[in-house]
Structure formats: structure tokens, C-alpha cells
Design an enzyme around this catalytic site. Structure first.
Site, short mmCIF file in Angstrom:
data_model
loop_
_atom_site.label_atom_id
_atom_site.label_comp_id
_atom_site.label_asym_id
_atom_site.label_seq_id
_atom_site.Cartn_x
_atom_site.Cartn_y
_atom_site.Cartn_z
N SER A 34 0.82 -1.22 0.00
CA SER A 34 0.00 0.00 0.00
C SER A 34 0.85 1.26 0.00
O SER A 34 1.78 1.41 0.78
CB SER A 34 -0.93 0.01 1.21
OG SER A 34 -1.65 1.22 1.28
N LYS A 47 -13.54 -3.74 2.25
CA LYS A 47 -14.41 -2.64 1.85
C LYS A 47 -15.89 -2.94 2.07
O LYS A 47 -16.69 -2.03 2.29
CB LYS A 47 -14.15 -2.27 0.39
CG LYS A 47 -12.77 -1.66 0.16
CD LYS A 47 -12.60 -1.22 -1.29
CE LYS A 47 -11.23 -0.58 -1.51
NZ LYS A 47 -11.08 -0.08 -2.88
#
Length: 275
Positions: free
Chosen positions: A16, A67
Site C-alpha cells: 500500500s 471494503k
């Protein structure tokens, strides 16, 4: 000085760039008392992690596979997040609420606007994974005509048509074997994994429109390099990352961030350091 905390969660998370981007924004905004970390968290560990967060936490960024898993843990989500059933941003309010949003959709639109793409008469999507629904939600706001999704299975085709109905987008599906036709569209959004579109590089037309390839590592992809070589407008995954991160910083800090250029430069430097 007590520190205010934020972080990105996901699994895997090592790759990330969110810490690089958010920390660059904090430096530009003079937020010396803010920190931004990353944590390897899967769906099973997420409820316990969120429950243990103290009052020093301002917000979270979420990547796959969290998510959707985070939604039951929240007190409310935005209309945008609800429309795609995905939350990538959680903000903790002063009164203790946990509010979810999706900055991928407006981030995608903002990145296109930055390149002068505000309305298109038609568009094509390559792939039907998790990012494709966000792409459709963005196209619902900027595409005035038909969207063609090129997919590898009948199940994926059904899924994309259902997303289109839900989001109010006229979606036609086509088999991946015809994906070279997608490159004729004025806007092409590639949502596929690394290597999946390499075979299409030789089919880039002489006067291509705009390609938004959501990958950022490796970059450029073979398709992106061929597109740029033919003079087409090209956007990559870093464009999306930066624009969605700007919106996250704004929501978490309450400050309107001006450091988009600094965030992009930090992201580019981090990617160069990997190779």
C-alpha cells in the site's frame, strides 16, 4: 503532545502507498501531531480491531478484502458507498460515530477532470472485478451514452448488467475475446490485474482517446505504454490513488488539502524505490 492517529487496513497491505501519500499531505498541511500507519487485517480480525480503537483515532482507509466487511461495523455510510456496497474511508466523529464513505468514485472522476475529461458519449470497461463497480458509478455521472463491459464469463456479464441497472448506467456486455474493440471507445477504463491487457497493446488505434488503467505497479503496463506512444490521454493507478487520498485527508482532518502535487511526487518516488 498527544498524537492523532489514522491508518490503512487490508490483507495483503505491504504494497500500500497510502502511508506515503497521507504522510506527505500531513507534512504539507503542517499536521505534525498526526500519524498514519498500516495494519495487516483480514475480515476475521476487523471487528476486534475496530472495537479496540481509542479516542485518538480520526479515521481509517480500507483496501481489499475489507471494503464490504466493514459496513456492518459502522453507524452510517454515504450514498456513494451504498451505491457500490463498498467503503474505503471511515471517519470517527467527535460524538463517537463511525461513518463510512467511498472516495474511489469521486477520486476517479476528479482524476479524469484533471485531464480535461468531463463528459464522454460512450465508454468501455475492461474487466468486472471489484473496481469495475466503482468505474460504473463514476461513468453514471460522466458518460451520456452506452458503456460496454468486456468480461470473461457469463456470470461476470450478469453481474455487470445488474450493477448497471442499480447505478442507472446503460451497460452492454461483450466477451473478452472481443476486447480489442474496447480500444475504439472515447474512454477506456481497465480494471484488470497485471498482465491481463498486455495482449491488447498491439490493437491500440492510431488516434486513441483516453485510457484510465487503474494499475500502478508495474507501470506502465504494455497497454498503457502503447496508448501513450500513439498520443492518447493516459491515466494510471497513481492518479486514482492520489485523488481518492486527497478526499480521505480532507474528511479525516477537516482541512482542505492543497498538497496534491506533493502527494503525487511522494508516490512516484516510492514506486521508483521499489525497482
Amino acid at each position: 503532545m498527544s498524537r492523532i492517529r489514522a491508518a490503512v487496513l487490508g490483507s495483503p497491505i505491504e504494497h500500500s502507498l497510502s502511508p506515503v501519500l497521507h504522510r506527505a499531505a500531513y507534512r504539507e498541511l503542517g499536521l505534525d501531531d498526526w500519524s498514519y500507519d498500516r495494519f495487516e487485517i483480514d475480515e476475521a480480525a476487523l471487528p476486534g480491531f475496530v472495537a479496540d480503537l481509542g479516542p485518538e483515532w480520526a479515521g481509517l482507509s480500507l483496501t481489499m478484502p475489507l471494503k464490504r466487511a466493514v459496513i456492518p461495523l459502522l453507524d452510517g455510510i454515504s450514498d456513494t458507498a451504498a451505491s457500490v456496497e463498498a467503503v474505503n474511508t471511515v471517519v470517527f466523529t467527535e460524538d463517537g460515530r463511525r461513518l463510512g464513505d467511498n472516495t474511489d468514485v469521486p477520486g476517479l472522476i476528479a482524476a479524469l477532470h484533471e485531464r480535461g475529461v468531463e463528459k464522454v458519449p460512450a465508454a468501455a470497461i475492461l474487466g468486472a472485478g471489484a473496481t469495475a463497480s466503482s468505474a460504473l458509478a463514476a461513468l453514471a455521472r460522466i458518460c451520456t451514452g452506452e458503456v460496454t463491459a468486456y468480461v470473461r464469463s457469463a456470470a461476470r456479464a450478469d453481474e455487470m448488467r445488474q450493477w448497471g441497472e442499480r447505478l442507472g448506467v446503460d451497460v452492454r456486455t461483450a466477451d473478452w475475446s472481443d476486447a480489442a474493440r474496447a480500444l475504439q471507445a472515447p474512454l477506456v477504463i481497465a480494471t484488470t490485474p497485471a498482465g491481463a491487457t498486455d495482449e491488447l497493446a498491439a490493437a491500440v488505434p492510431d488516434a486513441p482517446g483516453t485510457l484510465f488503467d487503474v494499475l500502478y505497479d508495474p507501470w506502465p503496463t504494455a497497454l498503457a505504454a502503447a496508448w501513450s506512444g500513439r498520443g492518447g490521454t493516459l491515466l494510471g493507478g497513481l492518479d486514482l490513488l492520489v485523488h481518492q487520498a486527497v478526499l480521505q485527508v480532507e474528511q479525516m482532518t477537516g482541512r482542505t488539502p492543497g498538497p496534491l502535487a506533493a502527494m503525487r511526487a511522494a508516490g512516484e518516488a516510492a514506486l521508483r524505490a521499489r525497482h
